[in-house]
Structure formats: structure tokens, C-alpha cells
Design a protein around this motif. Structure first.
Motif, PDB file in Angstrom:
ATOM      1  N   THR A 148      14.961 135.007 -49.863  1.00  0.00           N
ATOM      2  CA  THR A 148      15.885 134.105 -49.168  1.00  0.00           C
ATOM      3  C   THR A 148      15.075 133.028 -48.472  1.00  0.00           C
ATOM      4  O   THR A 148      14.190 133.337 -47.665  1.00  0.00           O
ATOM      5  N   CYS A 149      15.377 131.786 -48.803  1.00  0.00           N
ATOM      6  CA  CYS A 149      14.675 130.645 -48.215  1.00  0.00           C
ATOM      7  C   CYS A 149      15.689 129.719 -47.564  1.00  0.00           C
ATOM      8  O   CYS A 149      16.850 129.647 -47.993  1.00  0.00           O
ATOM      9  N   LEU A 150      15.269 129.004 -46.539  1.00  0.00           N
ATOM     10  CA  LEU A 150      16.187 128.090 -45.877  1.00  0.00           C
ATOM     11  C   LEU A 150      15.452 126.867 -45.358  1.00  0.00           C
ATOM     12  O   LEU A 150      14.224 126.854 -45.237  1.00  0.00           O
ATOM     13  N   LEU A 151      16.239 125.847 -45.052  1.00  0.00           N
ATOM     14  CA  LEU A 151      15.710 124.599 -44.502  1.00  0.00           C
ATOM     15  C   LEU A 151      16.393 124.329 -43.177  1.00  0.00           C
ATOM     16  O   LEU A 151      17.632 124.303 -43.090  1.00  0.00           O
ATOM     17  N   LEU A 152      15.588 124.135 -42.144  1.00  0.00           N
ATOM     18  CA  LEU A 152      16.082 123.751 -40.821  1.00  0.00           C
ATOM     19  C   LEU A 152      15.735 122.296 -40.561  1.00  0.00           C
ATOM     20  O   LEU A 152      14.630 121.854 -40.914  1.00  0.00           O
ATOM     21  N   SER A 153      16.648 121.563 -39.957  1.00  0.00           N
ATOM     22  CA  SER A 153      16.407 120.159 -39.654  1.00  0.00           C
ATOM     23  C   SER A 153      16.691 119.882 -38.185  1.00  0.00           C
ATOM     24  O   SER A 153      17.549 120.514 -37.573  1.00  0.00           O
ATOM     25  N   LYS A 154      15.961 118.936 -37.635  1.00  0.00           N
ATOM     26  CA  LYS A 154      16.141 118.536 -36.241  1.00  0.00           C
ATOM     27  C   LYS A 154      17.483 117.828 -36.099  1.00  0.00           C
ATOM     28  O   LYS A 154      17.859 117.016 -36.942  1.00  0.00           O
ATOM     29  N   TYR A 155      18.182 118.122 -35.038  1.00  0.00           N
ATOM     30  CA  TYR A 155      19.498 117.523 -34.820  1.00  0.00           C
ATOM     31  C   TYR A 155      19.370 116.238 -34.021  1.00  0.00           C
ATOM     32  O   TYR A 155      18.671 116.181 -33.020  1.00  0.00           O
ATOM     33  N   ARG A 156      20.049 115.220 -34.497  1.00  0.00           N
ATOM     34  CA  ARG A 156      20.110 113.947 -33.779  1.00  0.00           C
ATOM     35  C   ARG A 156      21.547 113.512 -33.675  1.00  0.00           C
ATOM     36  O   ARG A 156      22.259 113.451 -34.694  1.00  0.00           O
ATOM     37  N   GLU A 157      21.993 113.218 -32.467  1.00  0.00           N
ATOM     38  CA  GLU A 157      23.382 112.823 -32.266  1.00  0.00           C
ATOM     39  C   GLU A 157      23.660 111.484 -32.941  1.00  0.00           C
ATOM     40  O   GLU A 157      22.797 110.596 -32.979  1.00  0.00           O
ATOM     41  N   ALA A 158      24.866 111.357 -33.480  1.00  0.00           N
ATOM     42  CA  ALA A 158      25.260 110.118 -34.147  1.00  0.00           C
ATOM     43  C   ALA A 158      25.220 108.960 -33.155  1.00  0.00           C
ATOM     44  O   ALA A 158      25.662 109.079 -32.008  1.00  0.00           O
ATOM     45  N   GLY A 159      24.697 107.828 -33.600  1.00  0.00           N
ATOM     46  CA  GLY A 159      24.626 106.644 -32.731  1.00  0.00           C
ATOM     47  C   GLY A 159      23.475 106.677 -31.768  1.00  0.00           C
ATOM     48  O   GLY A 159      23.329 105.778 -30.989  1.00  0.00           O
TER      49      GLY A 159
END
Length: 393
Positions: free
Chosen positions: A382-393
Motif C-alpha cells: 500500500t502506497c500513498l501520496l501526501l500533499s501540503k495543504y494551501r488555502e484557496a486564494g
């Protein structure tokens, strides 16, 4: 699909800040277990010494549930879900060995048929679902509760199931993770007979990720839990967002229960389908000091990422905690994105893996995406990708 909270308990670590410190400084909490190996030899394991919880309501619960309850408290507080809709919050937990400690401890009573001395606690210890039910009880949740037992990928498989539950509208919030307390004579003896667990009595030589000199992994106990929900739901309730689950994929090698696919094809496919067209900042690898597993990790990395993307493993810090290790890798990746650092692979000499871009010292830089790999007993990848969250705008 976002993560709004997390919690953990691991050897020498009780919370987020202690975990960050251990990762940044390259600290190892493993220790010598005198006489626990075959023929009374000393071995290395990762133990949690303090009692995870003191609530007497749970005194008959298995240790694996105690660890999960402790981790769930931090996760719930961080996510602010104590007031969440208790009927729309689902608990999904993974475990590999469940209440094996208690079952093994009372095996002699079973063998001698000592009925009146047999503890009622065994009814819960022998049922892996006690894990999810205990977390649901502690958090006051009345929604669905599921327990997965897919080996060492079970904790991240719980995240995969949570994603499906949220996307299908069957839950608004999912509490997902893994917990295991595998340090028993039965576990140690069996994994040593398989040639999977290290026989070294030296902390610095046991469970060396990415090293041809390593003779196996270091067994550890731990629990890691994340809180997942759709971004729209998290924003409506004003929750902080710590990361995005951008991709996840699972498959199975389809071989013997004692084998793994040495070609690395299945792990490579799982990773490729998890990351898609994204180039991760680094790979948080499941490399744990087992030769075949670490070779498969190397094959996957060479094929998909080459020498341009760094790779690291946290197993030298905390050991291999079975079903919860993937969740600890996820949480370490979330910390990495929040505080802009890549943790080092400690306890390695990189022998046999010289061509891999292994992170040998903590690197401070912006982290946008992290790929996480896990492999479990029976051939699960099982592999996954995590991404940094950036608020819209």
C-alpha cells in the motif's frame, strides 16, 4: 481528502512535539531486551514503558487498545472533533497481531483447562475488533466501527477504506489508524525462524535500513491515528488542515503467505498509481532492515524516481511497529511538511544501496509532497501520496 488531526504513541514518544524532536535530531528509542531471544540471547526491541492510559474502565482491555486510546486522545483534540456528530463519525483501525500479548500470557491456563482461573479479559483480547470498539467508546462515537487485519499495511489500509467511506457519503469524519503490541516470545521466535527479525544485541546494528549488513528488523509497539474528512466538511466546521491525502493504492503479490515479490513489480505499480504524475519532494520508505523488502524499495525508487528524489526511512528511530508503522510514516510526513524538514535515515551505512539518494542527515527545505510506501505480511503493498495543504486564494 484532508487530514485534520493526528495522534501517536511510540517508544520514547507520547505526542507530536516529542515525535518531531526525535525525527529532527535522529534519536533512537530502541533498547536491549535481556534474554528475550532464542536460547536466552539479548535482542533489540522498541518498547513503551509508561502505561498508555490510567482509566480503570479499560483495565481489562488489551494493550493494543490501550495504545490506540492514547493516540486517539491527541488526534481528537488536534482535530477538534469532541463535539462532532457521533453518528456520522466512523472508526477504522488496523492491527496485525491484536491482543496476542494477553492470549500468549494465558495460554498455559487453556492448556491445563483451568476454567475458574481464566480471566474474562480474554474475551476481548482474543477479538481484534476490541481495538476499534475501544476507540469508539473512548471518543463517544456511535457511527460505524471496522477493524482491518491486513498485516503491516493494515493502518494505511484503514486510511484507504476511510477515503472510500467519506467519498461515498457514508461518513462525515473518519478516525483511521493502526495499533500493535507484538513484543511476545511467540512473535519473536516465529519472525526469527523466518529470518526476518534481527538477532543483534547492539542497538546501532539491529534493524539497519538500506544496508546489506542488516540481518532483519527491530520489533516495536506503537499506535498512530489520523482524522480524515472532505475539505468542504473541514472548512465548514473551521478545522485546521495538516495535509491532503492526494493518492493511495493497494495490491497484493499473490504468492505464499511467507513470500514477497522480489522483482518489485507490484510495489512499483502501487507507488506509481498512488503518486500519478506528481514528483514527490521525497519518499518516506518502509525500508526496515529486511534484505528482500529493502531491495524491493530500491527497485521501486530506481524505476520511478532515480537519483533526483531523496529517500529516507524512520525505522531506525522507532523500529517496525507492524500495522501502525504506515501511520507513523504518514504522521512523520505531515510534520515534515509543516516544519519544512526531511528526517534522516539513522542506523545505516548504505552498503549495497550506494546509488540511492538516501538522506543521511536532516535536511531543512520546503516539503510539498511526500510518497509513503508500506509492505505487509502476505504480500500486501500500500502506497500513498501526501500533499501540503494551501488555502484557496
Amino acid at each position: 481528502m484532508v487530514i485534520t488531526g493526528y495522534g501517536l504513541i511510540a517508544p520514547g514518544i507520547r505526542n507530536k512535539q516529542q515525535y518531531k524532536r526525535a525525527l529532527e535530531r535522529g534519536l533512537c528509542a530502541q533498547e536491549v531486551m535481556p534474554g528475550m531471544g532464542p536460547n536466552g540471547i539479548d535482542i533489540i526491541c522498541g518498547r513503551i514503558h509508561d502505561e498508555p492510559i490510567s482509566d480503570r474502565r479499560y483495565r481489562h482491555y488489551p494493550r493494543v487498545a490501550h495504545l490506540a486510546i492514547a493516540a486517539s486522545e491527541e488526534a481528537a483534540q488536534m482535530a477538534g472533533i469532541h463535539g462532532a456528530d457521533k453518528f456520522q463519525t466512523t472508526v477504522i483501525m488496523g492491527t496485525s497481531v491484536g491482543g496476542l500479548i494477553e492470549m500468549e500470557a494465558y495460554a498455559h491456563l487453556t492448556a491445563s483447562k483451568q476454567y475458574r482461573r481464566f480471566p474474562i479479559a480474554m474475551a476481548g483480547s482474543g477479538n481484534p475488533h476490541s481495538l476499534s470498539v475501544a476507540v469508539a467508546q473512548h471518543m463517544g462515537l456511535k457511527g460505524q466501527a471496522f477493524t482491518l487485519s491486513t498485516g503491516c499495511t493494515a493502518g494505511v489500509d484503514a486510511m484507504l477504506m476511510a477515503k472510500m467511506m467519506l467519498e461515498s457519503g457514508q461518513a462525515d469524519i473518519c478516525v483511521a489508524g493502526g495499533s500493535d503490541a507484538p513484543i511476545t516470545l511467540g512473535s519473536i521466535y516465529s519472525f526469527m525462524r523466518l529470518g526476518a527479525m534481527s538477532r543483534s544485541s547492539q542497538v546501532e546494528r539491529a534493524g539497519m535500513p538500506f544496508s546489506s549488513e542488516s540481518d532483519g528488523f527491530v520489533m516495536s509497539e506503537a499506535s498512530g491515528i489520523v482524522v480524515m474528512e472532505l475539505e468542504s466538511h473541514a472548512l465548514r466546521r473551521g478545522a485546521a488542515i495538516y495535509g491532503i491525502l492526494a493518492g493511495i493504492h493497494s495490491n497484493n503479490d499473490g504468492l505464499s503467505i511467507f513470500e514477497s515479490d522480489a522483482t518489485g513489480r507490484n510495489m512499483t505499480e502501487a507507488m506509481q498509481r498512488a503518486v500519478g504524475s506528481v514528483s514527490p519532494t521525497y519518499v518516506n520508505s518502509q525500508a526496515l532492515g529486511m534484505k528482500i523488502n529493502d531491495r524491493v524499495e530500491a527497485i521501486t525508487h530506481r524505476h520511478l524516481f532515480g537519483s533526483s528524489i531523496p529517500i529516507t526511512s524512520i525505522k531506525g528511530n522507532i523500529g517496525h511497529s507492524f500495522a501502525s508503522i504506515g501511520n507513523l510514516q504518514v504522521i512523520s510526513s505531515l510534520l515534515s511538511m509543516e516544519y519544512s524538514f526531511i528526517p534522516a535515515t539513522i542506523k545505516t551505512d548504505a552498503k549495497g544501496f550506494d546509488d540511492l539518494p538516501i538522506v543521511m542527515k536532516t535536511r531543512y527545505e520546503a516539503v510539498e509532497h511526500v510518497a509513503v510506501s508500506t509492505h505487509g505480511y502476505g504480500g500486501n503493498n500500500t502506497c500513498l501520496l501526501l500533499s501540503k495543504y494551501r488555502e484557496a486564494g
